[in-house]
Design a protein around this motif. Structure first.
Motif, PDB file in Angstrom:
ATOM      1  N   MET A   1      14.544  25.540   3.583  1.00  0.00           N
ATOM      2  CA  MET A   1      14.025  24.519   2.468  1.00  0.00           C
ATOM      3  C   MET A   1      14.323  23.423   3.167  1.00  0.00           C
ATOM      4  N   ARG A   2      15.330  23.001   2.538  1.00  0.00           N
ATOM      5  CA  ARG A   2      15.696  21.854   2.917  1.00  0.00           C
ATOM      6  C   ARG A   2      16.138  21.241   4.681  1.00  0.00           C
ATOM      7  N   HIS A   3      15.581  22.166   5.594  1.00  0.00           N
ATOM      8  CA  HIS A   3      15.401  21.730   7.154  1.00  0.00           C
ATOM      9  C   HIS A   3      14.004  21.024   7.148  1.00  0.00           C
ATOM     10  N   ASN A   4      13.098  21.324   6.130  1.00  0.00           N
ATOM     11  CA  ASN A   4      11.790  21.534   6.365  1.00  0.00           C
ATOM     12  C   ASN A   4      10.705  19.894   6.426  1.00  0.00           C
ATOM     13  N   GLU A   5      10.286  18.960   6.709  1.00  0.00           N
ATOM     14  CA  GLU A   5       9.729  17.302   6.634  1.00  0.00           C
ATOM     15  C   GLU A   5       8.213  17.723   5.563  1.00  0.00           C
ATOM     16  N   PHE A   6       8.258  16.315   4.762  1.00  0.00           N
ATOM     17  CA  PHE A   6       7.883  16.150   3.730  1.00  0.00           C
ATOM     18  C   PHE A   6       6.510  14.966   3.951  1.00  0.00           C
ATOM     19  N   TYR A   7       5.242  15.051   4.200  1.00  0.00           N
ATOM     20  CA  TYR A   7       4.724  13.032   4.158  1.00  0.00           C
ATOM     21  C   TYR A   7       3.505  13.797   3.454  1.00  0.00           C
ATOM     22  N   LEU A   8       3.206  12.246   2.399  1.00  0.00           N
ATOM     23  CA  LEU A   8       2.715  12.571   1.573  1.00  0.00           C
ATOM     24  C   LEU A   8       1.810  11.058   1.425  1.00  0.00           C
ATOM     25  N   ALA A   9       0.793  11.768   0.979  1.00  0.00           N
ATOM     26  CA  ALA A   9      -0.251  10.428   1.605  1.00  0.00           C
ATOM     27  C   ALA A   9      -0.455   9.783  -0.216  1.00  0.00           C
ATOM     28  N   VAL A  10      -0.040   8.223  -0.037  1.00  0.00           N
ATOM     29  CA  VAL A  10      -0.181   7.462  -1.579  1.00  0.00           C
ATOM     30  C   VAL A  10      -1.013   7.027  -1.435  1.00  0.00           C
ATOM     31  N   PRO A  11      -1.928   5.823  -2.691  1.00  0.00           N
ATOM     32  CA  PRO A  11      -2.664   5.180  -2.664  1.00  0.00           C
ATOM     33  C   PRO A  11      -1.633   3.532  -2.215  1.00  0.00           C
ATOM     34  N   SER A  12      -2.321   2.653  -1.358  1.00  0.00           N
ATOM     35  CA  SER A  12      -1.565   1.524  -0.708  1.00  0.00           C
ATOM     36  C   SER A  12      -1.984   0.462  -2.100  1.00  0.00           C
ATOM     37  N   ALA A  13      -2.186   0.481  -2.852  1.00  0.00           N
ATOM     38  CA  ALA A  13      -1.980  -0.469  -4.774  1.00  0.00           C
ATOM     39  C   ALA A  13      -1.674   0.017  -5.156  1.00  0.00           C
ATOM     40  N   ILE A  14       0.300   1.211  -4.905  1.00  0.00           N
ATOM     41  CA  ILE A  14       0.509   1.389  -6.509  1.00  0.00           C
ATOM     42  C   ILE A  14       2.223   0.647  -6.482  1.00  0.00           C
ATOM     43  N   THR A  15       2.893   0.840  -7.248  1.00  0.00           N
ATOM     44  CA  THR A  15       4.281   0.017  -7.372  1.00  0.00           C
ATOM     45  C   THR A  15       5.346   1.024  -6.944  1.00  0.00           C
ATOM     46  N   GLU A  16       6.735  -0.232  -6.665  1.00  0.00           N
ATOM     47  CA  GLU A  16       7.737   0.953  -6.370  1.00  0.00           C
ATOM     48  C   GLU A  16       8.013   2.308  -6.922  1.00  0.00           C
ATOM     49  N   VAL A  17       8.118   1.991  -8.676  1.00  0.00           N
ATOM     50  CA  VAL A  17       7.847   2.767  -9.667  1.00  0.00           C
ATOM     51  C   VAL A  17       7.317   4.154  -9.697  1.00  0.00           C
ATOM     52  N   GLU A  18       5.973   3.335  -8.871  1.00  0.00           N
ATOM     53  CA  GLU A  18       5.195   4.450  -8.654  1.00  0.00           C
ATOM     54  C   GLU A  18       5.997   5.686  -7.270  1.00  0.00           C
TER      55      GLU A  18
ATOM     56  N   VAL B   1      -4.393  -4.759   5.808  1.00  0.00           N
ATOM     57  CA  VAL B   1      -5.252  -5.871   6.224  1.00  0.00           C
ATOM     58  C   VAL B   1      -5.167  -6.663   4.688  1.00  0.00           C
ATOM     59  N   LEU B   2      -6.431  -5.900   3.580  1.00  0.00           N
ATOM     60  CA  LEU B   2      -6.716  -5.861   2.552  1.00  0.00           C
ATOM     61  C   LEU B   2      -7.195  -4.889   2.281  1.00  0.00           C
ATOM     62  N   SER B   3      -7.120  -4.745   0.758  1.00  0.00           N
ATOM     63  CA  SER B   3      -7.547  -3.740  -0.094  1.00  0.00           C
ATOM     64  C   SER B   3      -8.172  -3.278  -1.347  1.00  0.00           C
ATOM     65  N   ARG B   4      -7.948  -2.807  -2.024  1.00  0.00           N
ATOM     66  CA  ARG B   4      -9.373  -2.684  -3.236  1.00  0.00           C
ATOM     67  C   ARG B   4      -9.423  -1.577  -3.796  1.00  0.00           C
ATOM     68  N   LEU B   5      -8.726  -1.405  -5.184  1.00  0.00           N
ATOM     69  CA  LEU B   5      -8.424   0.031  -5.718  1.00  0.00           C
ATOM     70  C   LEU B   5      -9.618  -0.369  -7.224  1.00  0.00           C
ATOM     71  N   ILE B   6     -10.189   0.535  -6.958  1.00  0.00           N
ATOM     72  CA  ILE B   6     -11.257   0.796  -8.536  1.00  0.00           C
ATOM     73  C   ILE B   6     -11.231   1.934  -9.131  1.00  0.00           C
ATOM     74  N   LYS B   7     -11.332   2.123 -10.233  1.00  0.00           N
ATOM     75  CA  LYS B   7     -10.820   3.126 -11.370  1.00  0.00           C
ATOM     76  C   LYS B   7     -11.974   3.560 -11.329  1.00  0.00           C
TER      77      LYS B   7
END
Length: 340
Positions: free
Chosen positions: A93-110, A172-178
């Motif tokens: 597992m330590r040799h594996n790579e992971f790519y995670l998709a995250v919303p663009s409008a989240i904080t550094e803590v998130e 360029v522009l983004s809007r996240l609606i809950k």
């Protein structure tokens, strides 16, 4: 030893994992059943089977809420469970790579929660990178995100809808609606309670949405729903007309339509020209509501392109990045993050 590459889309309702080595996608419900606050009873689709059926000593948790990890520990248990289903072993597992998709409008803590999920799971590795979800979704739709022309993509999930303008590989522009599919389910529950004095579960609301749901007026036979009478407390069943579900869908989608129009009004004219020529791209599980393309087109007077695989767009885009050296700059590793 060469490891594998995995692309993860951690949604509120579903977890999608792309196994680059075997070219397959694992899709399971993102929920976990826990007894005594620590013992896992069921996870994924198995947890959904017992959802709204369990006793008080078993808690059903949704680790992801509003597009971000709300509870790292149960999400870690889910992560381990799903990787074992993909036959991952601790030794490699330590040799594996992971790519995670995250919303663009989240904080550094998130964002840190996503890295913590990988680094502190039972499968120890620090080869984790984040990719902005709108960029991954656009790549999954076969779009060239590196060109100078503008791309508008609307990703409609369970808890959130993210509307983004992409150009030259960036947002360029983004809007996240809950607002999303779960919001519609909650609206159906509330409307059935208001009109019929009957309490129904979220599963029932989901079935009503799937059987009667439409973003444009249609004619369909009523569907029978089972629930509990608000006054007597006894089990009852009622016939739900398609108009009830239609009204719930359109009321929930109204803020999304307003946000699409608002973002178009803020978009630079040069990018608007490209968007007008190519149209709006819509993906995500909630985009499967019938007639949604016609509703958006009527409000924006623009061409609307609906995804043929809306639930898989993001992980397919992650696969594109994993296999392209030219697009590697679109992923940000743990070392490039501000908090490390």
């Amino acid at each position: 030893m060469a490891g594998r590459k995995y692309g993860l889309d951690l949604g509120t309702n579903y977890v999608k994992i792309y196994d680059n080595a075997h070219k397959n996608i694992l899709i399971e419900k993102n929920m976990i059943a826990i007894r005594k606050k620590k013992d896992m009873v069921a996870a994924g689709d198995a947890a959904y089977e017992i959802f709204e059926k369990v006793s008080d000593n078993i808690v059903i948790k949704h680790p992801v809420q509003n597009g971000v990890i709300a509870d790292v520990e149960p999400m870690g248990k889910m992560f381990d469970y799903l990787l074992k289903k993909l036959n991952c072993s601790n030794s490699m597992m330590r040799h594996n790579e992971f790519y995670l998709a995250v919303p663009s409008a989240i904080t550094e803590v998130e964002k840190r929660a996503f890295f913590s999920l990988i680094g502190h799971s039972s499968f120890k590795t620090h080869n984790a990178s984040l990719v902005e979800k709108p960029v991954a979704a656009a790549l999954g739709e076969g779009l060239d995100v590196t060109r100078a022309g503008g791309i508008m993509i609307v990703d409609m999930g369970a808890d959130t809808t993210e509307i983004s303008i992409i150009a030259l590989g960036g947002i360029v522009l983004s809007r996240l609606i809950k607002t999303g599919g779960n919001t519609i389910n909650d609206a159906i529950c509330s409307e059935v309670k208001l009109r019929h004095n009957v309490i129904i579960g979220r599963k029932t609301a989901e079935l009503l949405k799937l059987s009667l749901g439409s973003a444009i007026p249609t004619t369909a036979d009523p569907a029978r729903a089972y629930g509990r009478d608000l006054i007597t407390g006894l089990p009852v069943n009622v016939l739900i007309p398609d108009t009830l579900v239609y009204n719930c869908i359109t009321s929930v989608l109204e803020p999304v339509l307003d946000a699409i129009r608002g973002l178009l009004e803020r978009t630079p004219p040069e990018l608007n020209n490209d968007i007008f020529d190519h149209g709006i791209y819509v993906t995500g599980g909630t985009s499967m509501i019938p007639g949604l393309d016609r509703l958006i087109a009527s409000r924006t007077r623009m061409k609307v392109n609906m995804s043929s695989h809306p639930q898989e767009s993001v992980v397919k885009g992650l696969d594109v990045i994993m296999n392209s050296y030219e697009l590697s700059s679109l992923a940000f590793s743990v070392r490039e993050s501000a908090f490390y």
